[in-house]
Design a protein around this motif. Structure first.
Motif, PDB file in Angstrom:
ATOM      1  N   GLU A  22      33.880  41.061  41.221  1.00 37.82           N
ATOM      2  CA  GLU A  22      32.804  40.749  42.164  1.00 37.82           C
ATOM      3  C   GLU A  22      32.381  39.297  41.937  1.00 37.82           C
ATOM      4  N   ILE A  23      32.651  38.451  42.926  1.00 34.09           N
ATOM      5  CA  ILE A  23      32.374  37.025  42.799  1.00 34.09           C
ATOM      6  C   ILE A  23      31.241  36.655  43.761  1.00 34.09           C
ATOM      7  N   TRP A  24      30.229  35.984  43.229  1.00 30.91           N
ATOM      8  CA  TRP A  24      29.039  35.598  43.985  1.00 30.91           C
ATOM      9  C   TRP A  24      29.058  34.101  44.248  1.00 30.91           C
TER      10      TRP A  24
ATOM     11  N   GLY B  99      39.806  39.204  40.139  1.00 30.59           N
ATOM     12  CA  GLY B  99      38.545  38.462  40.167  1.00 30.59           C
ATOM     13  C   GLY B  99      38.665  37.062  39.601  1.00 30.59           C
ATOM     14  N   ASN B 100      39.376  36.912  38.500  1.00 29.72           N
ATOM     15  CA  ASN B 100      39.529  35.603  37.876  1.00 29.72           C
ATOM     16  C   ASN B 100      40.278  34.646  38.804  1.00 29.72           C
ATOM     17  N   GLU B 101      41.302  35.151  39.474  1.00 30.87           N
ATOM     18  CA  GLU B 101      42.065  34.328  40.417  1.00 30.87           C
ATOM     19  C   GLU B 101      41.172  33.896  41.585  1.00 30.87           C
ATOM     20  N   LEU B 102      40.375  34.817  42.110  1.00 30.85           N
ATOM     21  CA  LEU B 102      39.473  34.484  43.206  1.00 30.85           C
ATOM     22  C   LEU B 102      38.423  33.474  42.752  1.00 30.85           C
ATOM     23  N   ALA B 103      37.889  33.674  41.555  1.00 30.56           N
ATOM     24  CA  ALA B 103      36.886  32.739  41.034  1.00 30.56           C
ATOM     25  C   ALA B 103      37.462  31.331  40.914  1.00 30.56           C
ATOM     26  N   LYS B 104      38.698  31.208  40.454  1.00 29.30           N
ATOM     27  CA  LYS B 104      39.323  29.888  40.333  1.00 29.30           C
ATOM     28  C   LYS B 104      39.460  29.214  41.698  1.00 29.30           C
ATOM     29  N   ILE B 105      39.817  29.981  42.707  1.00 35.37           N
ATOM     30  CA  ILE B 105      39.932  29.430  44.062  1.00 35.37           C
ATOM     31  C   ILE B 105      38.574  28.916  44.532  1.00 35.37           C
ATOM     32  N   LEU B 106      37.528  29.717  44.307  1.00 32.45           N
ATOM     33  CA  LEU B 106      36.191  29.335  44.759  1.00 32.45           C
ATOM     34  C   LEU B 106      35.624  28.176  43.946  1.00 32.45           C
ATOM     35  N   LEU B 107      35.960  28.100  42.673  1.00 33.20           N
ATOM     36  CA  LEU B 107      35.520  26.954  41.872  1.00 33.20           C
ATOM     37  C   LEU B 107      36.193  25.668  42.350  1.00 33.20           C
TER      38      LEU B 107
ATOM     39  N   GLU C 279      41.404  44.820  42.508  1.00 34.67           N
ATOM     40  CA  GLU C 279      41.257  45.100  41.085  1.00 34.67           C
ATOM     41  C   GLU C 279      42.129  44.165  40.240  1.00 34.67           C
ATOM     42  N   GLY C 280      41.476  43.507  39.272  1.00 36.69           N
ATOM     43  CA  GLY C 280      42.168  42.607  38.364  1.00 36.69           C
ATOM     44  C   GLY C 280      42.377  41.194  38.903  1.00 36.69           C
TER      45      GLY C 280
ATOM     46  N   ILE D 162      43.860  38.299  48.503  1.00 34.12           N
ATOM     47  CA  ILE D 162      43.491  38.984  47.261  1.00 34.12           C
ATOM     48  C   ILE D 162      42.114  39.651  47.346  1.00 34.12           C
ATOM     49  N   LEU D 163      41.486  39.605  48.513  1.00 39.40           N
ATOM     50  CA  LEU D 163      40.203  40.274  48.685  1.00 39.40           C
ATOM     51  C   LEU D 163      40.402  41.773  48.843  1.00 39.40           C
ATOM     52  N   ASN D 164      39.419  42.512  48.382  1.00 37.68           N
ATOM     53  CA  ASN D 164      39.403  43.959  48.544  1.00 37.68           C
ATOM     54  C   ASN D 164      38.599  44.253  49.810  1.00 37.68           C
TER      55      ASN D 164
END
Length: 106
Positions: free
Chosen positions: A54-56, A20-28, A17-18, A86-88
């Motif tokens: 939720e990152i797709w 998602g933005n950090e995970l998205a930056k890693i994946l980008l 929770e909270g 940081i994954l749930n």
């Protein structure tokens, strides 16, 4: 396998929770590394409309082998090391398929 058939993968990762933005930056950042990966045609990252954690990820490759070899691209394993904590829960297996045709994949 016909050379015109490509390998595709579509899946989601859910961040704590909270986060998602950090995970998205890693994946980008991973997407930017895939520009040099052999056989990568598409690596896109998106966020769920109803859940910002939720990152797709959608990927198109020449072959599954090219996709698997992308783990050897410099910097990828380090990014995995940053994302896992940081994954749930454990990542779910994505949907895989062979592309038969369509627009923008030729």
């Amino acid at each position: 396998m016909d050379n015109s058939i490509k390998y595709a993968l579509h899946g989601k990762l859910i961040a704590q929770e909270g986060k998602g933005n950090e995970l998205a930056k890693i994946l980008l950042y991973a997407a930017s590394l895939m520009k040099s990966a052999k056989g990568c045609h598409l690596y896109i990252v998106g966020v769920g409309n109803n859940n910002p954690d939720e990152i797709w990820i959608t990927e198109i490759w020449d072959t599954k082998e090219d996709h698997d070899n992308s783990l050897n691209v410099a910097g990828v394993r380090e990014l995995i090391g940053k994302a896992l904590p940081i994954l749930n829960g454990r990542p779910e297996k994505g949907q895989e398929w062979n592309i038969l045709g369509g627009t923008g994949i030729d």
